[in-house]
Scaffold this motif. Structure first.
Motif, PDB file in Angstrom:
ATOM      1  N   LEU A 183       8.932  31.450  50.509  1.00 52.29           N
ATOM      2  CA  LEU A 183       7.767  30.989  51.248  1.00 52.29           C
ATOM      3  C   LEU A 183       6.601  31.839  50.747  1.00 52.29           C
ATOM      4  O   LEU A 183       6.658  33.060  50.776  1.00 52.29           O
ATOM      5  N   LEU A 184       5.571  31.166  50.253  1.00 54.65           N
ATOM      6  CA  LEU A 184       4.425  31.873  49.688  1.00 54.65           C
ATOM      7  C   LEU A 184       3.189  31.545  50.511  1.00 54.65           C
ATOM      8  O   LEU A 184       2.839  30.372  50.662  1.00 54.65           O
ATOM      9  N   LEU A 185       2.570  32.565  51.081  1.00 58.23           N
ATOM     10  CA  LEU A 185       1.374  32.334  51.903  1.00 58.23           C
ATOM     11  C   LEU A 185       0.138  32.816  51.181  1.00 58.23           C
ATOM     12  O   LEU A 185       0.127  33.928  50.653  1.00 58.23           O
ATOM     13  N   SER A 186      -0.906  31.981  51.204  1.00 55.56           N
ATOM     14  CA  SER A 186      -2.165  32.419  50.611  1.00 55.56           C
ATOM     15  C   SER A 186      -3.321  31.870  51.425  1.00 55.56           C
ATOM     16  O   SER A 186      -3.147  31.067  52.326  1.00 55.56           O
ATOM     17  N   GLY A 187      -4.517  32.304  51.069  1.00 51.26           N
ATOM     18  CA  GLY A 187      -5.711  31.908  51.807  1.00 51.26           C
ATOM     19  C   GLY A 187      -6.017  32.953  52.851  1.00 51.26           C
ATOM     20  O   GLY A 187      -5.579  34.103  52.734  1.00 51.26           O
ATOM     21  N   LEU A 188      -6.825  32.588  53.837  1.00 50.20           N
ATOM     22  CA  LEU A 188      -7.128  33.450  54.994  1.00 50.20           C
ATOM     23  C   LEU A 188      -7.852  34.724  54.624  1.00 50.20           C
ATOM     24  O   LEU A 188      -8.013  35.606  55.450  1.00 50.20           O
ATOM     25  N   VAL A 243       1.338  36.669  50.522  1.00 55.90           N
ATOM     26  CA  VAL A 243       2.594  37.175  51.086  1.00 55.90           C
ATOM     27  C   VAL A 243       3.708  36.299  50.549  1.00 55.90           C
ATOM     28  O   VAL A 243       3.585  35.071  50.514  1.00 55.90           O
ATOM     29  N   ARG A 244       4.815  36.934  50.108  1.00 58.05           N
ATOM     30  CA  ARG A 244       5.999  36.175  49.677  1.00 58.05           C
ATOM     31  C   ARG A 244       7.163  36.548  50.575  1.00 58.05           C
ATOM     32  O   ARG A 244       7.396  37.725  50.826  1.00 58.05           O
ATOM     33  N   LYS A 245       7.865  35.531  51.082  1.00 56.90           N
ATOM     34  CA  LYS A 245       9.021  35.801  51.946  1.00 56.90           C
ATOM     35  C   LYS A 245      10.203  34.991  51.453  1.00 56.90           C
ATOM     36  O   LYS A 245      10.048  33.821  51.107  1.00 56.90           O
ATOM     37  N   ARG A 246      11.382  35.619  51.468  1.00 49.63           N
ATOM     38  CA  ARG A 246      12.590  34.883  51.090  1.00 49.63           C
ATOM     39  C   ARG A 246      13.094  34.092  52.301  1.00 49.63           C
ATOM     40  O   ARG A 246      13.073  34.600  53.417  1.00 49.63           O
ATOM     41  N   ARG A 303      16.894  23.774  48.861  1.00 50.43           N
ATOM     42  CA  ARG A 303      16.632  24.630  47.699  1.00 50.43           C
ATOM     43  C   ARG A 303      15.198  24.379  47.251  1.00 50.43           C
ATOM     44  O   ARG A 303      14.960  23.732  46.229  1.00 50.43           O
ATOM     45  N   HIS A 304      14.277  24.843  48.065  1.00 54.15           N
ATOM     46  CA  HIS A 304      12.869  24.581  47.776  1.00 54.15           C
ATOM     47  C   HIS A 304      12.041  25.844  48.011  1.00 54.15           C
ATOM     48  O   HIS A 304      12.418  26.714  48.788  1.00 54.15           O
ATOM     49  N   ASP A 305      10.904  25.874  47.328  1.00 56.57           N
ATOM     50  CA  ASP A 305       9.876  26.868  47.635  1.00 56.57           C
ATOM     51  C   ASP A 305       8.771  26.144  48.394  1.00 56.57           C
ATOM     52  O   ASP A 305       8.461  24.984  48.092  1.00 56.57           O
ATOM     53  N   PHE A 306       8.183  26.841  49.357  1.00 57.64           N
ATOM     54  CA  PHE A 306       7.079  26.256  50.120  1.00 57.64           C
ATOM     55  C   PHE A 306       5.846  27.146  49.951  1.00 57.64           C
ATOM     56  O   PHE A 306       5.908  28.354  50.231  1.00 57.64           O
ATOM     57  N   ALA A 307       4.784  26.526  49.451  1.00 59.28           N
ATOM     58  CA  ALA A 307       3.525  27.274  49.291  1.00 59.28           C
ATOM     59  C   ALA A 307       2.594  26.874  50.428  1.00 59.28           C
ATOM     60  O   ALA A 307       2.278  25.695  50.598  1.00 59.28           O
ATOM     61  N   VAL A 308       2.211  27.859  51.217  1.00 55.15           N
ATOM     62  CA  VAL A 308       1.359  27.613  52.384  1.00 55.15           C
ATOM     63  C   VAL A 308      -0.050  28.116  52.066  1.00 55.15           C
ATOM     64  O   VAL A 308      -0.229  29.288  51.726  1.00 55.15           O
ATOM     65  N   ARG A 309      -1.016  27.219  52.135  1.00 52.49           N
ATOM     66  CA  ARG A 309      -2.407  27.638  51.886  1.00 52.49           C
ATOM     67  C   ARG A 309      -3.222  27.357  53.142  1.00 52.49           C
ATOM     68  O   ARG A 309      -3.305  26.220  53.594  1.00 52.49           O
ATOM     69  N   SER A 310      -3.763  28.404  53.712  1.00 52.74           N
ATOM     70  CA  SER A 310      -4.503  28.227  54.969  1.00 52.74           C
ATOM     71  C   SER A 310      -5.997  28.381  54.753  1.00 52.74           C
ATOM     72  O   SER A 310      -6.438  29.296  54.066  1.00 52.74           O
ATOM     73  N   GLU A 311      -6.745  27.460  55.345  1.00 56.76           N
ATOM     74  CA  GLU A 311      -8.217  27.583  55.330  1.00 56.76           C
ATOM     75  C   GLU A 311      -8.699  28.174  56.643  1.00 56.76           C
ATOM     76  O   GLU A 311      -9.887  28.223  56.897  1.00 56.76           O
ATOM     77  N   LEU A 312      -7.759  28.612  57.485  1.00 52.77           N
ATOM     78  CA  LEU A 312      -8.109  29.141  58.806  1.00 52.77           C
ATOM     79  C   LEU A 312      -7.710  30.607  58.876  1.00 52.77           C
ATOM     80  O   LEU A 312      -6.605  30.961  58.461  1.00 52.77           O
ATOM     81  N   PRO A 313      -8.587  31.443  59.421  1.00 50.17           N
ATOM     82  CA  PRO A 313      -8.153  32.828  59.630  1.00 50.17           C
ATOM     83  C   PRO A 313      -7.084  32.896  60.725  1.00 50.17           C
ATOM     84  O   PRO A 313      -7.189  32.180  61.715  1.00 50.17           O
ATOM     85  N   LEU A 314      -6.090  33.724  60.522  1.00 44.18           N
ATOM     86  CA  LEU A 314      -5.012  33.860  61.520  1.00 44.18           C
ATOM     87  C   LEU A 314      -5.522  34.567  62.778  1.00 44.18           C
ATOM     88  O   LEU A 314      -6.411  35.405  62.689  1.00 44.18           O
ATOM     89  N   GLY A 315      -4.961  34.208  63.925  1.00 48.52           N
ATOM     90  CA  GLY A 315      -5.290  34.907  65.172  1.00 48.52           C
ATOM     91  C   GLY A 315      -6.745  34.730  65.567  1.00 48.52           C
ATOM     92  O   GLY A 315      -7.327  35.587  66.228  1.00 48.52           O
ATOM     93  N   SER A 316      -7.361  33.603  65.164  1.00 51.95           N
ATOM     94  CA  SER A 316      -8.786  33.429  65.426  1.00 51.95           C
ATOM     95  C   SER A 316      -9.047  32.349  66.462  1.00 51.95           C
ATOM     96  O   SER A 316     -10.190  31.952  66.676  1.00 51.95           O
ATOM     97  N   GLY A 317      -7.984  31.819  67.071  1.00 46.88           N
ATOM     98  CA  GLY A 317      -8.168  30.780  68.092  1.00 46.88           C
ATOM     99  C   GLY A 317      -8.423  29.412  67.505  1.00 46.88           C
ATOM    100  O   GLY A 317      -8.795  28.487  68.223  1.00 46.88           O
ATOM    101  N   LEU A 318      -8.244  29.269  66.192  1.00 48.17           N
ATOM    102  CA  LEU A 318      -8.551  27.988  65.547  1.00 48.17           C
ATOM    103  C   LEU A 318      -7.288  27.189  65.215  1.00 48.17           C
ATOM    104  O   LEU A 318      -7.325  26.258  64.399  1.00 48.17           O
TER     105      LEU A 318
END
Ligand code: MEV
Length: 318
Positions: free
Chosen positions: A44-49, A54-57, A92-107
């Motif tokens: 799991l690959l997180l980007s943006g924000l 962040v990479r997580k297995r 057997r997949h990778d998931f790339a998460v791209r967020s345009e929202l800041p975390l913990g911001s109420g959005l």
């Protein structure tokens, strides 16, 4: 590679009261979270924000001593798999998460992520999960993040547009013109779970006063929803500012929110309030004529912001 989206949201009126069964008025942001799935070895690959990547297995490949509860994101992923009835070993997949929202911001970043990830998992396996099944999976993930979510964030993340949401009846879409809105960031991260708990304690300790406030918020939501349908932004702004006063009584405002609301109204906003859990996060201000004046007032006090329209992008309810 296919990608899947969940909308971010603002609650125009009614947060916290919605947890107690009252209605709330919410609208989708143009910004959201996108998840794409590719064949891979379970990352799991997180980007943006604006945060580092962040990479997580993912769990099927995690060592047996790993305990899911240690990582909310992995637990949310597992909750989605459980809800959709998927054995983690078949993914057997990778998931790339791209967020345009800041975390913990109420959005609504976590709900947008939950919806997009549930859709991506279903898409990766060609399950064609129904909208109610996606809703249930996203709700399971949101429960990991928030404990006892009313479901409003996830309903808007899934369907977009405007809606009046009640726990008992779900989302009733409002067919109305989208609204320009200033969104300002207090810069203070908040935990919705903690703020919901704070209101629960107040409700336990001062049930009469708290019930009266929650009921009052419910009335403001009705007034605001009919204002949105009429396109009456003055009435909507008025309801927003009165809602902010009630939220302050519930103890979920904070110094930065109070300052930003005062600055926005001083810069000509028709109304301003916190949005989401409060205690930090974001402030919304309705200033259709001169949103840049509100932004300038916030900027001079050190608060970042953006202007957006809310309520667009509705998808049909299943
Ligand atoms: C969070 O965006 C809204 C709250 O009312 C919590 C919920 O409804 O789950 C504070």
């Amino acid at each position: 590679m296919s990608s899947f989206r969940g909308f971010g949201k603002v609650i125009l009126l009614g947060e916290h009261a919605v947890v107690y069964g009252y209605p709330a008025l919410a609208a989708a942001l143009e910004r959201g979270v996108e998840v794409s799935a590719t064949r891979g070895d379970g990352m799991l690959l997180l980007s943006g924000l604006g945060a580092p990547e962040v990479r997580k297995r993912l769990p099927a490949l995690l060592p047996p001593e790993f305990r899911a509860g240690e990582d909310a994101l992995i637990s949310a992923y597992q909750a989605i798999l459980g809800s959709l009835g998927i054995d983690p070993r078949v993914l057997r997949h990778d998931f790339a998460v791209r967020s345009e929202l800041p975390l913990g911001s109420g959005l609504g970043s976590s709900a947008a992520l939950a919806v997009a990830l549930a859709r991506a998992i279903s898409g990766a396996l060609g399950l064609g999960a129904s909208e109610p099944a996606i809703a249930a999976a996203a709700h399971a993930a949101e429960s990991v993040f928030h404990g006892n979510p009313s479901g409003i964030d996830q309903a808007i993340a899934q369907h977009g547009g405007f809606g009046v949401y009640r726990r008992a009846t779900g989302l009733v879409p409002l067919l109305a013109d989208s609204i320009p809105l200033c969104v300002g960031l207090t810069g203070r991260c908040h935990e919705t779970r903690t703020l919901v708990q704070r209101v629960a304690e107040l409700h336990r300790d001062e049930p009469v006063m708290t019930s009266r406030v929650l009921e009052g918020i419910g009335v403001l939501v009705q007034e605001g929803a009919s204002a949105v349908l009429r396109g009456d932004l003055v009435a909507l702004g008025h309801a927003m500012s009165r809602n902010q006063e009630e939220l302050a009584v519930l103890g979920v405002s904070c110094r930065e929110i109070d300052t930003m609301c005062t600055l926005a109204r001083g810069a000509g906003a028709l109304g301003a309030k916190l949005t989401g859990g409060g205690g930090g996060g974001s402030v919304i201000a309705l200033a259709p004529d001169d949103p840049e004046k509100v932004r300038a007032a916030w900027r001079s006090a050190g608060f970042e912001s953006f202007v957006t329209t809310v309520g667009s992008g509705a998808e049909p309810l299943a």
